[in-house]
Design an enzyme around this catalytic site. Structure first.
Site, PDB file in Angstrom:
ATOM      1  N   ASN A  12       0.876  -1.182   0.000  1.00 52.39           N
ATOM      2  CA  ASN A  12       0.000   0.000   0.000  1.00 52.39           C
ATOM      3  C   ASN A  12       0.906   1.221   0.000  1.00 52.39           C
ATOM      4  O   ASN A  12       1.493   1.564   1.012  1.00 52.39           O
ATOM      5  CB  ASN A  12      -0.888  -0.045   1.254  1.00 52.39           C
ATOM      6  CG  ASN A  12      -1.710   1.226   1.423  1.00 52.39           C
ATOM      7  OD1 ASN A  12      -1.787   2.044   0.512  1.00 52.39           O
ATOM      8  ND2 ASN A  12      -2.311   1.381   2.598  1.00 52.39           N
ATOM      9  N   LYS A  20       0.132   4.268  -0.270  1.00 54.22           N
ATOM     10  CA  LYS A  20      -0.474   5.467   0.345  1.00 54.22           C
ATOM     11  C   LYS A  20      -0.183   6.690  -0.532  1.00 54.22           C
ATOM     12  O   LYS A  20      -0.126   6.563  -1.755  1.00 54.22           O
ATOM     13  CB  LYS A  20       0.026   5.634   1.783  1.00 54.22           C
ATOM     14  CG  LYS A  20      -0.143   4.346   2.594  1.00 54.22           C
ATOM     15  CD  LYS A  20       0.070   4.525   4.060  1.00 54.22           C
ATOM     16  CE  LYS A  20      -0.100   3.173   4.734  1.00 54.22           C
ATOM     17  NZ  LYS A  20      -0.030   3.248   6.171  1.00 54.22           N
ATOM     18  N   HIS A  41      -9.588   1.345   4.703  1.00 57.89           N
ATOM     19  CA  HIS A  41      -8.271   1.400   5.349  1.00 57.89           C
ATOM     20  C   HIS A  41      -8.352   2.290   6.589  1.00 57.89           C
ATOM     21  O   HIS A  41      -9.097   3.279   6.619  1.00 57.89           O
ATOM     22  CB  HIS A  41      -7.218   1.938   4.370  1.00 57.89           C
ATOM     23  CG  HIS A  41      -5.839   1.887   4.944  1.00 57.89           C
ATOM     24  ND1 HIS A  41      -5.349   2.883   5.753  1.00 57.89           N
ATOM     25  CD2 HIS A  41      -4.879   0.936   4.886  1.00 57.89           C
ATOM     26  CE1 HIS A  41      -4.129   2.541   6.148  1.00 57.89           C
ATOM     27  NE2 HIS A  41      -3.828   1.359   5.644  1.00 57.89           N
ATOM     28  N   GLU A  65      -6.614   4.625   7.742  1.00 58.52           N
ATOM     29  CA  GLU A  65      -6.451   6.076   7.566  1.00 58.52           C
ATOM     30  C   GLU A  65      -7.706   6.710   6.989  1.00 58.52           C
ATOM     31  O   GLU A  65      -8.031   7.855   7.291  1.00 58.52           O
ATOM     32  CB  GLU A  65      -5.218   6.353   6.696  1.00 58.52           C
ATOM     33  CG  GLU A  65      -3.947   6.135   7.496  1.00 58.52           C
ATOM     34  CD  GLU A  65      -2.844   5.402   6.764  1.00 58.52           C
ATOM     35  OE1 GLU A  65      -2.798   5.464   5.523  1.00 58.52           O
ATOM     36  OE2 GLU A  65      -2.022   4.755   7.440  1.00 58.52           O
ATOM     37  N   GLU A  72      -5.583  -4.984  10.433  1.00 63.05           N
ATOM     38  CA  GLU A  72      -4.526  -4.001  10.666  1.00 63.05           C
ATOM     39  C   GLU A  72      -4.809  -3.253  11.967  1.00 63.05           C
ATOM     40  O   GLU A  72      -5.592  -2.289  11.969  1.00 63.05           O
ATOM     41  CB  GLU A  72      -4.467  -3.010   9.502  1.00 63.05           C
ATOM     42  CG  GLU A  72      -4.176  -3.654   8.169  1.00 63.05           C
ATOM     43  CD  GLU A  72      -3.607  -2.657   7.171  1.00 63.05           C
ATOM     44  OE1 GLU A  72      -2.454  -2.814   6.789  1.00 63.05           O
ATOM     45  OE2 GLU A  72      -4.320  -1.710   6.816  1.00 63.05           O
ATOM     46  N   GLY A 103       2.397   1.974  10.781  1.00 64.90           N
ATOM     47  CA  GLY A 103       3.373   3.052  10.648  1.00 64.90           C
ATOM     48  C   GLY A 103       4.073   3.420  11.944  1.00 64.90           C
ATOM     49  O   GLY A 103       4.726   4.451  12.035  1.00 64.90           O
ATOM     50  N   SER A 113       3.308  -2.390  10.248  1.00 62.28           N
ATOM     51  CA  SER A 113       4.759  -2.455  10.462  1.00 62.28           C
ATOM     52  C   SER A 113       5.374  -3.801  10.080  1.00 62.28           C
ATOM     53  O   SER A 113       6.294  -4.282  10.738  1.00 62.28           O
ATOM     54  CB  SER A 113       5.111  -2.087  11.909  1.00 62.28           C
ATOM     55  OG  SER A 113       4.700  -0.756  12.184  1.00 62.28           O
TER      56      SER A 113
HETATM   57  P1  PGA Z   1       2.772   0.107   7.608  1.00 60.36           P
HETATM   58  O1  PGA Z   1       1.315   0.350   6.977  1.00 60.36           O
HETATM   59  O2  PGA Z   1       3.301  -1.184   7.028  1.00 60.36           O
HETATM   60  O3  PGA Z   1       3.586   1.309   7.213  1.00 60.36           O
HETATM   61  O4  PGA Z   1       2.593  -0.011   9.085  1.00 60.36           O
HETATM   62  C1  PGA Z   1       0.429  -0.714   6.769  1.00 60.36           C
HETATM   63  C2  PGA Z   1      -0.863  -0.212   6.152  1.00 60.36           C
HETATM   64  O5  PGA Z   1      -1.341   0.859   6.536  1.00 60.36           O
HETATM   65  O6  PGA Z   1      -1.450  -0.875   5.270  1.00 60.36           O
END
Ligand code: PGA
Length: 254
Positions: A12, A14, A98, A100, A170, A176, A216
């Protein structure tokens, strides 16, 4: 992992990379991809790069997806994109809900069923993202939150559609942050999700659905996560932006 469910490694991106970097990255990934028989690899890129990225990916088993969609076919929805528009520029899949989008852009639960429907009706393979916030985990509300998100996302999904649908667990506190859920925590939640799908759509659907972990994921923890019995793949943010960190993930077992 389970023999009947093909491992699914998804990046992803983003709101990262520029056009040149996106094209470099997709070329590198394509060059390292096998025939796709034993694993499914996909990237979810910014919509403005979908046409170019999918043109590079064409002819390979690499999937290319969008990070969001709007559930109406057309109309006065300034700034939004329909499933037909995303398909037209080469997307074959899409992320729904997602974290976010839920927590930064404040998308409510009741949009999720309509987004899932729009994806499937528009021939896009959806990944429904679910996950609890830190205070919800600390307050022992993880399962309650996941059940609510699953009920909302699956309220219009039929058992025969299950092979086109993926779930990504997630935990919001692991996205993140560099903090990963432990294999034990991941195993418990994935089992809960699979049981929920079985109770809602039947044992066969529970066995068939792929449940990915995200939060992560990196080359150092991917093996441990992929060896958890109910984990069928990973959804990767930060580590999907560079070949150094993404290639070891798509080759997690080599
Ligand atoms: P990350 O993000 O691997 O940077 O923690 C995962 C995601 O939001 O899909």
């Amino acid at each position: 992992m389970n023999e009947g469910r093909k491992p699914y490694i998804a990046g992803n991106w983003k709101m990262n990379l520029d056009r040149a970097k996106a094209l470099d990255l997709i070329k590198t990934i394509k060059g390292r991809l096998g025939d796709g028989n034993d694993r499914e690899v996909a990237v979810f890129c910014p919509s403005v790069y979908l046409a170019d990225v999918s043109a590079v990916a064409q002819g390979s088993p690499l999937g290319v997806g969008a990070q969001n969609l709007w559930f109406e076919r057309d109309g006065a929805y300034t700034g939004e994109l329909s499933s037909a528009m995303l398909r037209e520029v080469g997307a074959d899949r899409v992320l729904i809900g997602h974290s976010e989008r839920r927590h930064v852009l404040l998308e409510p639960d009741d949009w999720m069923a309509r987004k899932m429907r729009a994806a499937l009706d528009g021939s896009l393979l959806p990944i429904l993202c679910v996950g609890e916030k830190l205070e919800e985990r600390k307050g022992n509300r993880t399962e309650r939150v996941l059940k609510r998100q699953l009920e909302a996302g699956f309220s219009d999904i039929q058992a025969e559609e299950i092979r086109r649908v993926t779930i990504a667990y997630e935990p919001v506190w692991a996205i993140g942050t560099g903090e990963t859920a432990t294999p034990l925590q991941v195993g418990e939640v994935h089992k809960f999700i699979r049981r929920w799908v079985a109770s809602r759509l039947g044992a066969e659907a529970g066995e068939a659905i792929r449940v990915l972990y995200g939060g992560s994921v990196n080359p150092g923890n991917v093996k441990a996560l992929m060896s958890v019995p109910d984990v069928d793949g990973v959804l990767v943010g930060g580590a999907s932006l560079k070949p150094d960190t993404f290639l070891p993930l798509i080759e997690f077992d080599r």
